[in-house]
Design a protein around this motif. Sequence first.
Motif, PDB file in Angstrom:
ATOM      1  N   LEU A 199       0.793  -1.227   0.000  1.00  0.00           N
ATOM      2  CA  LEU A 199       0.000   0.000   0.000  1.00  0.00           C
ATOM      3  C   LEU A 199       0.830   1.284   0.000  1.00  0.00           C
ATOM      4  O   LEU A 199       0.277   2.377  -0.060  1.00  0.00           O
ATOM      5  N   LEU A 200       2.139   1.148   0.103  1.00  0.00           N
ATOM      6  CA  LEU A 200       2.986   2.343   0.059  1.00  0.00           C
ATOM      7  C   LEU A 200       2.679   3.177  -1.191  1.00  0.00           C
ATOM      8  O   LEU A 200       2.402   2.616  -2.243  1.00  0.00           O
ATOM      9  N   PRO A 201       2.663   4.496  -1.129  1.00  0.00           N
ATOM     10  CA  PRO A 201       3.118   5.327  -0.004  1.00  0.00           C
ATOM     11  C   PRO A 201       2.076   5.549   1.090  1.00  0.00           C
ATOM     12  O   PRO A 201       2.375   6.181   2.096  1.00  0.00           O
ATOM     13  N   ARG A 202       0.842   5.045   0.931  1.00  0.00           N
ATOM     14  CA  ARG A 202      -0.146   5.205   2.004  1.00  0.00           C
ATOM     15  C   ARG A 202       0.176   4.260   3.155  1.00  0.00           C
ATOM     16  O   ARG A 202       0.757   3.202   2.968  1.00  0.00           O
ATOM     17  N   GLU A 203      -0.199   4.667   4.343  1.00  0.00           N
ATOM     18  CA  GLU A 203       0.094   3.899   5.546  1.00  0.00           C
ATOM     19  C   GLU A 203      -1.146   3.150   6.036  1.00  0.00           C
ATOM     20  O   GLU A 203      -2.268   3.627   5.870  1.00  0.00           O
ATOM     21  N   ILE A 204      -0.921   2.005   6.649  1.00  0.00           N
ATOM     22  CA  ILE A 204      -1.999   1.236   7.258  1.00  0.00           C
ATOM     23  C   ILE A 204      -1.885   1.341   8.782  1.00  0.00           C
ATOM     24  O   ILE A 204      -0.776   1.325   9.330  1.00  0.00           O
ATOM     25  N   HIS A 205      -3.023   1.448   9.435  1.00  0.00           N
ATOM     26  CA  HIS A 205      -3.074   1.409  10.895  1.00  0.00           C
ATOM     27  C   HIS A 205      -3.682   0.059  11.270  1.00  0.00           C
ATOM     28  O   HIS A 205      -4.867  -0.178  11.038  1.00  0.00           O
ATOM     29  N   TYR A 206      -2.853  -0.814  11.825  1.00  0.00           N
ATOM     30  CA  TYR A 206      -3.299  -2.176  12.109  1.00  0.00           C
ATOM     31  C   TYR A 206      -4.006  -2.295  13.453  1.00  0.00           C
ATOM     32  O   TYR A 206      -3.575  -1.719  14.452  1.00  0.00           O
TER      33      TYR A 206
ATOM     34  N   LYS B 286       6.007  -3.940  21.627  1.00  0.00           N
ATOM     35  CA  LYS B 286       5.272  -2.667  21.744  1.00  0.00           C
ATOM     36  C   LYS B 286       5.875  -1.638  20.797  1.00  0.00           C
ATOM     37  O   LYS B 286       5.157  -0.904  20.116  1.00  0.00           O
ATOM     38  N   TRP B 287       7.214  -1.588  20.752  1.00  0.00           N
ATOM     39  CA  TRP B 287       7.890  -0.667  19.828  1.00  0.00           C
ATOM     40  C   TRP B 287       7.548  -1.015  18.383  1.00  0.00           C
ATOM     41  O   TRP B 287       7.221  -0.136  17.581  1.00  0.00           O
ATOM     42  N   LEU B 288       7.588  -2.314  18.072  1.00  0.00           N
ATOM     43  CA  LEU B 288       7.301  -2.763  16.711  1.00  0.00           C
ATOM     44  C   LEU B 288       5.870  -2.413  16.317  1.00  0.00           C
ATOM     45  O   LEU B 288       5.617  -1.918  15.211  1.00  0.00           O
ATOM     46  N   MET B 289       4.926  -2.656  17.204  1.00  0.00           N
ATOM     47  CA  MET B 289       3.523  -2.346  16.929  1.00  0.00           C
ATOM     48  C   MET B 289       3.329  -0.847  16.709  1.00  0.00           C
ATOM     49  O   MET B 289       2.572  -0.426  15.840  1.00  0.00           O
ATOM     50  N   THR B 290       4.049  -0.044  17.493  1.00  0.00           N
ATOM     51  CA  THR B 290       3.949   1.411  17.346  1.00  0.00           C
ATOM     52  C   THR B 290       4.501   1.849  15.992  1.00  0.00           C
ATOM     53  O   THR B 290       3.905   2.699  15.317  1.00  0.00           O
ATOM     54  N   VAL B 291       5.612   1.263  15.582  1.00  0.00           N
ATOM     55  CA  VAL B 291       6.205   1.580  14.268  1.00  0.00           C
ATOM     56  C   VAL B 291       5.252   1.187  13.143  1.00  0.00           C
ATOM     57  O   VAL B 291       5.158   1.866  12.115  1.00  0.00           O
ATOM     58  N   LEU B 292       4.506   0.096  13.363  1.00  0.00           N
ATOM     59  CA  LEU B 292       3.549  -0.386  12.354  1.00  0.00           C
ATOM     60  C   LEU B 292       2.212   0.364  12.401  1.00  0.00           C
ATOM     61  O   LEU B 292       1.266  -0.018  11.717  1.00  0.00           O
TER      62      LEU B 292
ATOM     63  N   PHE C 205      -2.737  -0.353  16.843  1.00  0.00           N
ATOM     64  CA  PHE C 205      -3.373   0.051  18.101  1.00  0.00           C
ATOM     65  C   PHE C 205      -3.948  -1.201  18.760  1.00  0.00           C
ATOM     66  O   PHE C 205      -4.416  -2.121  18.083  1.00  0.00           O
ATOM     67  N   PRO C 206      -3.887  -1.258  20.108  1.00  0.00           N
ATOM     68  CA  PRO C 206      -4.274  -2.492  20.817  1.00  0.00           C
ATOM     69  C   PRO C 206      -5.776  -2.689  20.943  1.00  0.00           C
ATOM     70  O   PRO C 206      -6.541  -1.741  21.073  1.00  0.00           O
ATOM     71  N   VAL C 207      -6.188  -3.953  20.901  1.00  0.00           N
ATOM     72  CA  VAL C 207      -7.589  -4.324  21.077  1.00  0.00           C
ATOM     73  C   VAL C 207      -7.652  -5.522  22.019  1.00  0.00           C
ATOM     74  O   VAL C 207      -6.887  -6.473  21.872  1.00  0.00           O
ATOM     75  N   ASP C 208      -8.556  -5.442  22.987  1.00  0.00           N
ATOM     76  CA  ASP C 208      -8.792  -6.571  23.888  1.00  0.00           C
ATOM     77  C   ASP C 208      -9.846  -7.462  23.227  1.00  0.00           C
ATOM     78  O   ASP C 208     -11.033  -7.152  23.233  1.00  0.00           O
ATOM     79  N   ARG C 209      -9.395  -8.566  22.647  1.00  0.00           N
ATOM     80  CA  ARG C 209     -10.315  -9.424  21.887  1.00  0.00           C
ATOM     81  C   ARG C 209     -11.297 -10.167  22.786  1.00  0.00           C
ATOM     82  O   ARG C 209     -12.388 -10.527  22.360  1.00  0.00           O
ATOM     83  N   ASP C 210     -10.902 -10.398  24.048  1.00  0.00           N
ATOM     84  CA  ASP C 210     -11.782 -11.121  24.965  1.00  0.00           C
ATOM     85  C   ASP C 210     -12.856 -10.213  25.560  1.00  0.00           C
ATOM     86  O   ASP C 210     -13.979 -10.633  25.806  1.00  0.00           O
ATOM     87  N   ASN C 211     -12.476  -8.956  25.820  1.00  0.00           N
ATOM     88  CA  ASN C 211     -13.422  -7.994  26.394  1.00  0.00           C
ATOM     89  C   ASN C 211     -13.405  -6.686  25.606  1.00  0.00           C
ATOM     90  O   ASN C 211     -12.902  -5.673  26.083  1.00  0.00           O
ATOM     91  N   PRO C 212     -13.912  -6.698  24.372  1.00  0.00           N
ATOM     92  CA  PRO C 212     -13.878  -5.488  23.561  1.00  0.00           C
ATOM     93  C   PRO C 212     -14.729  -4.380  24.187  1.00  0.00           C
ATOM     94  O   PRO C 212     -15.881  -4.606  24.563  1.00  0.00           O
TER      95      PRO C 212
ATOM     96  N   PRO D 273     -10.504   3.299  15.728  1.00  0.00           N
ATOM     97  CA  PRO D 273     -10.597   3.190  14.268  1.00  0.00           C
ATOM     98  C   PRO D 273     -11.579   4.183  13.636  1.00  0.00           C
ATOM     99  O   PRO D 273     -11.336   4.663  12.538  1.00  0.00           O
ATOM    100  N   ARG D 274     -12.647   4.514  14.344  1.00  0.00           N
ATOM    101  CA  ARG D 274     -13.594   5.512  13.811  1.00  0.00           C
ATOM    102  C   ARG D 274     -12.899   6.853  13.621  1.00  0.00           C
ATOM    103  O   ARG D 274     -13.084   7.530  12.616  1.00  0.00           O
ATOM    104  N   LYS D 275     -12.090   7.229  14.606  1.00  0.00           N
ATOM    105  CA  LYS D 275     -11.330   8.486  14.538  1.00  0.00           C
ATOM    106  C   LYS D 275     -10.360   8.460  13.358  1.00  0.00           C
ATOM    107  O   LYS D 275     -10.253   9.428  12.595  1.00  0.00           O
TER     108      LYS D 275
END
Length: 197
Positions: free
Chosen positions: A52-59, A72-78, A81-88, A96-98
């Motif tokens: 998708l370059l040059p556009r960026e993806i927010h995973y 945590k550093w790797l996820m930030t570079v990518l 953003f964190p999601v609690d899959r067990d207790n969303p 993601p809406r923002k």
Amino acid sequence: MYRFAANVVKLILSIFGRIKVYKKDKLPKSGGYIIACTHTGWVDILWLGVALLPREIHYMAKKELFQTKFTKWLMTVLNAFPVDRDNPGPSTIKIPRKLLKEGKIIGIFPSGTRSTEEVPLKRGAVTIAAYGKSPIVPAAYVGPNNFKDLLKFQKPKLIFGDPIYLPEDQPKKEAMDVMMNDLNEKLYTLQRELKEK
């Protein structure tokens, strides 16, 4: 930092074989949208970002990946953003809406876990699309899944499908069910199509 890291990843991955991307013209030219991709290993995450370059993806990533300093550093570079899959909670939709409102791209792997099988999809992508008023672009990846596969020089391939929009002529819950079925069908149709290429 993201683009620099993505270009370094592209350089490294290309040593093992350049990716073949099909139907990239299906991607919206502007505005925020969600890419829902099949998930078979960690390599597909990297190739999707590179494609998708040059556009960026927010995973969207499970919160467990933010628990050690390195990941945590790797996820930030990518841009993850964190999601609690067990207790969303409300933040599962809020972040993601923002991002969608800002015209960003959200990357989601709706199978939830890495799988080479056609597993039932989780509803996160559809829920975010419905409340973020954005389309979902289905995508499928076939190729190396891990470092061992990379060393076999397997050919990576990625394909995009037509954007899926929430039907506007139905109540939201029914419209989300239709969107979910549409995504499920298109995602695995793309995967089968890609395996034949």
